[in-house]
Structures are given as structure tokens and as C-alpha cells.
Scaffold this motif. Structure first.
Motif, PDB file in Angstrom:
ATOM      1  N   ARG A  38     -44.307  40.497  17.626  1.00 54.94           N
ATOM      2  CA  ARG A  38     -43.548  40.335  16.383  1.00 54.94           C
ATOM      3  C   ARG A  38     -43.727  41.503  15.413  1.00 54.94           C
ATOM      4  NH1 ARG A  38     -41.849  35.136  14.230  1.00 54.94           N
ATOM      5  NH2 ARG A  38     -41.627  33.717  15.965  1.00 54.94           N
ATOM      6  N   GLU A  39     -44.676  42.377  15.653  1.00 51.66           N
ATOM      7  CA  GLU A  39     -44.942  43.529  14.783  1.00 51.66           C
ATOM      8  C   GLU A  39     -45.053  43.126  13.315  1.00 51.66           C
ATOM      9  OE1 GLU A  39     -42.368  46.846  15.522  1.00 51.66           O
ATOM     10  OE2 GLU A  39     -42.329  46.456  17.663  1.00 51.66           O
ATOM     11  N   LEU A  40     -45.966  42.214  13.044  1.00 55.97           N
ATOM     12  CA  LEU A  40     -46.175  41.723  11.685  1.00 55.97           C
ATOM     13  C   LEU A  40     -47.331  42.451  11.019  1.00 55.97           C
ATOM     14  CD1 LEU A  40     -45.949  37.920  12.457  1.00 55.97           C
ATOM     15  CD2 LEU A  40     -44.217  39.306  11.317  1.00 55.97           C
ATOM     16  N   ALA A  41     -47.212  42.657   9.724  1.00 54.10           N
ATOM     17  CA  ALA A  41     -48.306  43.249   8.965  1.00 54.10           C
ATOM     18  C   ALA A  41     -49.449  42.248   8.867  1.00 54.10           C
ATOM     19  CB  ALA A  41     -47.819  43.635   7.570  1.00 54.10           C
ATOM     20  N   TYR A  42     -50.653  42.752   8.818  1.00 50.22           N
ATOM     21  CA  TYR A  42     -51.846  41.921   8.676  1.00 50.22           C
ATOM     22  C   TYR A  42     -51.704  41.019   7.453  1.00 50.22           C
ATOM     23  CZ  TYR A  42     -56.756  40.772   7.788  1.00 50.22           C
ATOM     24  OH  TYR A  42     -57.934  40.115   7.548  1.00 50.22           O
ATOM     25  N   THR A  43     -51.215  41.594   6.339  1.00 49.54           N
ATOM     26  CA  THR A  43     -51.101  40.823   5.100  1.00 49.54           C
ATOM     27  C   THR A  43     -50.068  39.698   5.221  1.00 49.54           C
ATOM     28  OG1 THR A  43     -49.552  42.473   4.243  1.00 49.54           O
ATOM     29  CG2 THR A  43     -51.877  42.674   3.591  1.00 49.54           C
ATOM     30  N   THR A  44     -49.053  39.881   6.041  1.00 50.66           N
ATOM     31  CA  THR A  44     -48.066  38.825   6.263  1.00 50.66           C
ATOM     32  C   THR A  44     -48.706  37.641   6.961  1.00 50.66           C
ATOM     33  OG1 THR A  44     -46.267  40.443   6.400  1.00 50.66           O
ATOM     34  CG2 THR A  44     -45.867  38.262   7.382  1.00 50.66           C
ATOM     35  N   VAL A  45     -49.492  37.928   7.998  1.00 53.97           N
ATOM     36  CA  VAL A  45     -50.184  36.866   8.735  1.00 53.97           C
ATOM     37  C   VAL A  45     -51.191  36.183   7.818  1.00 53.97           C
ATOM     38  CG1 VAL A  45     -51.649  36.337  10.723  1.00 53.97           C
ATOM     39  CG2 VAL A  45     -49.815  38.040  10.926  1.00 53.97           C
ATOM     40  N   MET A  46     -51.883  36.966   6.998  1.00 52.41           N
ATOM     41  CA  MET A  46     -52.857  36.411   6.063  1.00 52.41           C
ATOM     42  C   MET A  46     -52.152  35.475   5.069  1.00 52.41           C
ATOM     43  SD  MET A  46     -55.634  38.405   3.642  1.00 52.41           S
ATOM     44  CE  MET A  46     -54.376  39.375   2.862  1.00 52.41           C
ATOM     45  N   THR A  47     -51.000  35.861   4.575  1.00 49.31           N
ATOM     46  CA  THR A  47     -50.244  35.027   3.630  1.00 49.31           C
ATOM     47  C   THR A  47     -49.787  33.738   4.292  1.00 49.31           C
ATOM     48  OG1 THR A  47     -49.491  36.958   2.379  1.00 49.31           O
ATOM     49  CG2 THR A  47     -48.185  34.939   2.152  1.00 49.31           C
ATOM     50  N   VAL A  48     -49.305  33.823   5.514  1.00 47.35           N
ATOM     51  CA  VAL A  48     -48.851  32.625   6.237  1.00 47.35           C
ATOM     52  C   VAL A  48     -50.024  31.672   6.441  1.00 47.35           C
ATOM     53  CG1 VAL A  48     -47.944  31.758   8.430  1.00 47.35           C
ATOM     54  CG2 VAL A  48     -46.885  33.741   7.336  1.00 47.35           C
ATOM     55  N   LEU A  49     -51.169  32.183   6.858  1.00 50.23           N
ATOM     56  CA  LEU A  49     -52.344  31.332   7.055  1.00 50.23           C
ATOM     57  C   LEU A  49     -52.804  30.716   5.740  1.00 50.23           C
ATOM     58  CD1 LEU A  49     -54.201  33.467   9.708  1.00 50.23           C
ATOM     59  CD2 LEU A  49     -53.529  31.068   9.974  1.00 50.23           C
ATOM     60  N   ASP A  50     -52.740  31.480   4.655  1.00 51.79           N
ATOM     61  CA  ASP A  50     -53.113  30.950   3.344  1.00 51.79           C
ATOM     62  C   ASP A  50     -52.170  29.817   2.938  1.00 51.79           C
ATOM     63  OD1 ASP A  50     -54.710  31.089   0.869  1.00 51.79           O
ATOM     64  OD2 ASP A  50     -52.803  31.705  -0.032  1.00 51.79           O
ATOM     65  N   ARG A  51     -50.889  29.983   3.176  1.00 50.13           N
ATOM     66  CA  ARG A  51     -49.925  28.923   2.846  1.00 50.13           C
ATOM     67  C   ARG A  51     -50.122  27.695   3.729  1.00 50.13           C
ATOM     68  NH1 ARG A  51     -44.434  32.394   1.571  1.00 50.13           N
ATOM     69  NH2 ARG A  51     -45.241  33.297  -0.354  1.00 50.13           N
ATOM     70  N   LEU A  52     -50.415  27.920   5.003  1.00 45.82           N
ATOM     71  CA  LEU A  52     -50.687  26.790   5.906  1.00 45.82           C
ATOM     72  C   LEU A  52     -51.936  26.029   5.460  1.00 45.82           C
ATOM     73  CD1 LEU A  52     -49.818  28.404   9.354  1.00 45.82           C
ATOM     74  CD2 LEU A  52     -48.608  26.495   8.247  1.00 45.82           C
ATOM     75  N   ALA A  53     -52.920  26.755   4.948  1.00 48.40           N
ATOM     76  CA  ALA A  53     -54.124  26.097   4.417  1.00 48.40           C
ATOM     77  C   ALA A  53     -53.755  25.271   3.192  1.00 48.40           C
ATOM     78  CB  ALA A  53     -55.190  27.133   4.078  1.00 48.40           C
ATOM     79  N   GLY A  54     -52.896  25.802   2.346  1.00 48.48           N
ATOM     80  CA  GLY A  54     -52.452  25.073   1.167  1.00 48.48           C
ATOM     81  C   GLY A  54     -51.669  23.819   1.512  1.00 48.48           C
ATOM     82  N   LYS A  55     -50.972  23.841   2.633  1.00 43.25           N
ATOM     83  CA  LYS A  55     -50.200  22.684   3.093  1.00 43.25           C
ATOM     84  C   LYS A  55     -51.065  21.686   3.858  1.00 43.25           C
ATOM     85  CE  LYS A  55     -45.820  25.168   3.612  1.00 43.25           C
ATOM     86  NZ  LYS A  55     -44.771  25.555   4.580  1.00 43.25           N
ATOM     87  N   GLY A  56     -52.325  22.047   4.094  1.00 42.31           N
ATOM     88  CA  GLY A  56     -53.219  21.159   4.827  1.00 42.31           C
ATOM     89  C   GLY A  56     -53.051  21.232   6.335  1.00 42.31           C
ATOM     90  N   MET A  57     -52.330  22.212   6.820  1.00 45.49           N
ATOM     91  CA  MET A  57     -52.100  22.355   8.263  1.00 45.49           C
ATOM     92  C   MET A  57     -53.271  23.034   8.975  1.00 45.49           C
ATOM     93  SD  MET A  57     -49.203  21.017   9.173  1.00 45.49           S
ATOM     94  CE  MET A  57     -49.070  21.747  10.779  1.00 45.49           C
ATOM     95  N   VAL A  58     -54.009  23.859   8.247  1.00 46.65           N
ATOM     96  CA  VAL A  58     -55.158  24.543   8.835  1.00 46.65           C
ATOM     97  C   VAL A  58     -56.379  24.347   7.947  1.00 46.65           C
ATOM     98  CG1 VAL A  58     -53.731  26.311   9.971  1.00 46.65           C
ATOM     99  CG2 VAL A  58     -54.718  26.793   7.740  1.00 46.65           C
ATOM    100  N   GLN A  59     -57.526  24.439   8.570  1.00 45.28           N
ATOM    101  CA  GLN A  59     -58.793  24.437   7.841  1.00 45.28           C
ATOM    102  C   GLN A  59     -59.348  25.837   7.944  1.00 45.28           C
ATOM    103  OE1 GLN A  59     -60.891  21.508  10.112  1.00 45.28           O
ATOM    104  NE2 GLN A  59     -60.113  19.810   8.887  1.00 45.28           N
ATOM    105  N   ARG A  60     -60.002  26.265   6.899  1.00 46.59           N
ATOM    106  CA  ARG A  60     -60.590  27.601   6.947  1.00 46.59           C
ATOM    107  C   ARG A  60     -62.010  27.561   6.441  1.00 46.59           C
ATOM    108  NH1 ARG A  60     -57.031  30.664   2.328  1.00 46.59           N
ATOM    109  NH2 ARG A  60     -57.679  29.342   0.602  1.00 46.59           N
ATOM    110  N   GLU A  61     -62.769  28.501   6.992  1.00 46.70           N
ATOM    111  CA  GLU A  61     -64.177  28.587   6.625  1.00 46.70           C
ATOM    112  C   GLU A  61     -64.519  30.058   6.467  1.00 46.70           C
ATOM    113  OE1 GLU A  61     -68.234  27.489   8.937  1.00 46.70           O
ATOM    114  OE2 GLU A  61     -66.670  25.941   8.885  1.00 46.70           O
TER     115      GLU A  61
END
Length: 160
Positions: A38-61
Motif C-alpha cells: 500500500r506504500e503508506l507513510a509510517y505516520t498514516t499507519v500510526m494515526t489509523v492505529l491511534d484512531r482504532l484505539a480510540g474506537k476500542g478496536m485495539v489495545q495498546r501498551e
């Protein structure tokens, strides 16, 4: 449950495939590398993961300066919740369940019978060890979906 966009779904697919619930999770870099086509920027993936964490879809540590991410629920649990949410869109839940039950393949119907039989503890006429027998009508199937006394899976509201 929140619906996922295309990129969010791709990220969740990586987490479900690479970081099952028992793992320590994966970093943003590992997810980005897994999405290499997909040739995505690191920051794009980081933003998506942050939003998924906000939606409760992922847990992060936190691990040092980085975060490790893992799915909050299994893919199967997510799909089951989407199906339950679809039933809440309006109309008759019973009619939608009967229509769904009549549209599945024979193998899928056997899986449903087995799941209902083990969950509800079905016994009596028209019931096999795997659940309701093939002679049952759609109405009887509908009555068994919620189980005795309107029993629902854990975490579900009693009224819909």
C-alpha cells in the motif's frame, strides 16, 4: 460497533493475522511493513492505529518510546457483533433471522444447529446432539435463537 473504513480494515486484518490475542502485539512499524503493497507513510499507519484505539478496536501498551498494538477482540467476535448490529437496523429481528437461516448452506446450517444446541442445551423431539432437526420450521428456529427466557450472549443488552 463502529464500522471500519478500508484502511482500518486492512490494519485490523494485519493485527488479527499477525498479533492474535495471546501475543504481545505489534508496533506501528511492523504493521506498516505488513501493509507494504500500500506504500503508506509510517505516520498514516500510526494515526489509523491511534484512531482504532480510540474506537476500542485495539489495545495498546507502551514499550519504551513505542506502542504495541493488539486486537481488542477476535475477528470472529467482531463479525458476530456486526451481525447483531445489522439486526438492530429495524424491522423484525425474527424475520431477519429466519431469512438468514434459510439462506445459509447446509454446512453452515449444521454449524448454527450445533452452536445453538450447545449454547441452549436443546433436547426433545426434533433435536439431535447437534441441535434442532431438519424437520423444524422457521418459526421454531426463530424461537430458539434467543434461548430460554430471552437469554442472549454475554455482554448483550436484554432489550433490542
Amino acid at each position: 460497533m463502529t464500522r471500519l473504513g478500508d484502511l482500518e480494515r486492512a490494519v485490523m486484518d494485519v493485527l488479527w493475522d499477525v498479533a492474535p490475542g495471546t501475543s504481545d502485539g505489534v508496533t506501528v512499524r511492523e504493521v506498516a511493513d505488513a501493509l507494504d503493497g500500500r506504500e503508506l507513510a509510517y505516520t498514516t499507519v500510526m494515526t489509523v492505529l491511534d484512531r482504532l484505539a480510540g474506537k476500542g478496536m485495539v489495545q495498546r501498551e507502551r514499550e519504551g518510546r513505542a506502542w504495541r498494538y493488539r486486537p481488542a477482540a477476535s475477528r470472529e467476535a467482531h463479525i458476530a457483533q456486526l451481525m447483531l448490529d445489522a439486526l438492530d437496523l429495524g424491522g423484525s429481528r425474527d424475520a431477519a433471522l429466519v431469512r438468514f437461516a434459510r439462506s445459509v448452506t447446509g454446512t453452515e446450517a449444521e454449524v448454527l444447529r450445533a452452536a445453538l444446541g450447545s449454547e441452549v442445551g436443546l433436547t426433545g423431539p426434533g433435536t439431535t446432539a447437534a441441535g434442532p432437526g431438519p424437520a423444524e420450521s422457521g418459526g421454531e428456529l426463530t424461537n430458539r435463537v434467543n434461548g430460554p427466557a430471552g437469554r442472549r450472549p454475554a455482554g448483550e443488552a436484554a432489550e433490542r
